[in-house]
Enzyme design. Sequence first.
Site: not given
Length: 539
Positions: A181, A326, A434, A439
């Site tokens: 990654t 992944e 937030k 959100w």
Amino acid sequence: MMDTPLLLTSMMERAEKYFPRKEVISRTASGIHRFTYKEIGERTRRLASALTKIGLKKGDKIGTFAWNHHRHLEAYFAVPCSGAVLHMVNIRLTQEHLTYVINHAEDKILLIDPDLVPIIEKIKDQLTTVQCFVIMSDEKEIPETTLHPAFSYEQLIDDGDPAFNFISDMDERTPAAMCYTSATTGNPKGVVYTHRGIVLHSLAIGLADTLGLCERDVAMPVVPMFHVNAWGLPFAAVWYGTKQVLPGPSFTPKILAELIEQEKVTITGGVPTIWIGLLKELEENQYDISSIRALVCGGAASPKGLIRAFEEKYKVPFISGYGMTETSPIVSLSTLTSEMDSLSLEEKIVIRSKTGLVVPGLDIRVVNENGDVPCDGATMGELIVRGPWIANEYYKDERTNDAFKDGWLYTGDIAVMDADGYVRITDRTKDLIKSGGEWISSVALENALMSHEAVYEAAVIAIPHPKWQERPLACVVLKDAYRNQIFEQDLILFLKGQFSNWWLPDEIIFLKEIPKTSVGKFLKRTLRDQWKHYYSNAE
């Protein structure tokens, strides 16, 4: 049913047998090179033979540090078809992370492009497992280097066996390749791909309702070959006998446009920043890109304005996709179903901007603290995935338990799912804002900003706020023609009709450029670090 193993060996053998005259177009430092699959197959076998002579053994990790070109493609098959594991090293990692991934993977041999040799020279004394280096130059003479021992790629394959036999009796679950990654936090995490997973992923992107890759196509993977197998396009293209165009080192939007026009590219894949750059080039100069039947975009959300420009002005179908290191990587694609044929262009653009419908062979869910979220296109949760080309652990990494639970990969991406099953990524868990207990999606704000005709790029970040916990701050790069003509209030007014007032950024900061990760994504961590004291400084 016969239990025949799914191996990369059969993919190259098929290209050699049935498509010996099909071409691979490779741009390197010295220019454009043309090879047939017959020649690529022979060179691949010579490379496998040569690497075996200098020490490759079954299970060894062999690293590549290279751009998209024919030698990298040859290594894609020579290494795993010899029973070893190809480790595609991200050329844009920091020295610290480069040293970490090469040592952590235990790479035995490194294949390096000549222009990238100085990067490895700086860390060579810290590499604990590398036994030799192979310079992938167009010349047989290697450039002067402090790397030792160093071999010439072309000289090695000259001495290799063109009839070298690949290993055909491997278990299909044998590791074939690995990537790490890009590590926005902590050390990069290693992901290992098996022969079985790569073959099944290649099969999936040949389906008509996914990318429909086929022999008639001309595929140009712009996404780097060191990043998640270039989205699997090189593997699948070899198997299907697809002509490939590999754009090589340090390409520009102009080079990409020229390659598309000259080679009649039909399908290409890259991140949004690549297509933003290409669009700018198309607007400034004349090119014929009518051959493209699918422009695939992933790695970040695709702005509607970008999609609209390609679909409406250039008549190029724009397919957004979702995947991760992944996941090999393709999980979902914004292809349109037959029920959507009668929709207006604007309605289709809305669908194209989503990360799409899960591809056959995988299962996905969107979950929050209450379980699976309703398919209402509004309720947010974390996207989780499972399937035969999804990793089940990180390579020698204790962080496995954080991401892989009960047979599912927890992606860390926040998503919503609509009634048709189409997924839209609203944010990374770490990028959600937030504010006052509610959100705010940074991605939604970014997409809206980048749909404004004056905006070239936009990144929205959360910054600490003394009253509201966090507030959105927008960082914007204007197109050259609009600098000193468009101001903060213009963009705020543009957003007002699209979002509630409490969603609107408190400030818009104009930048010359937005920092990016090694694979072209916006590097929000850098922006957050830069502006984290914005409100405390204001006080």
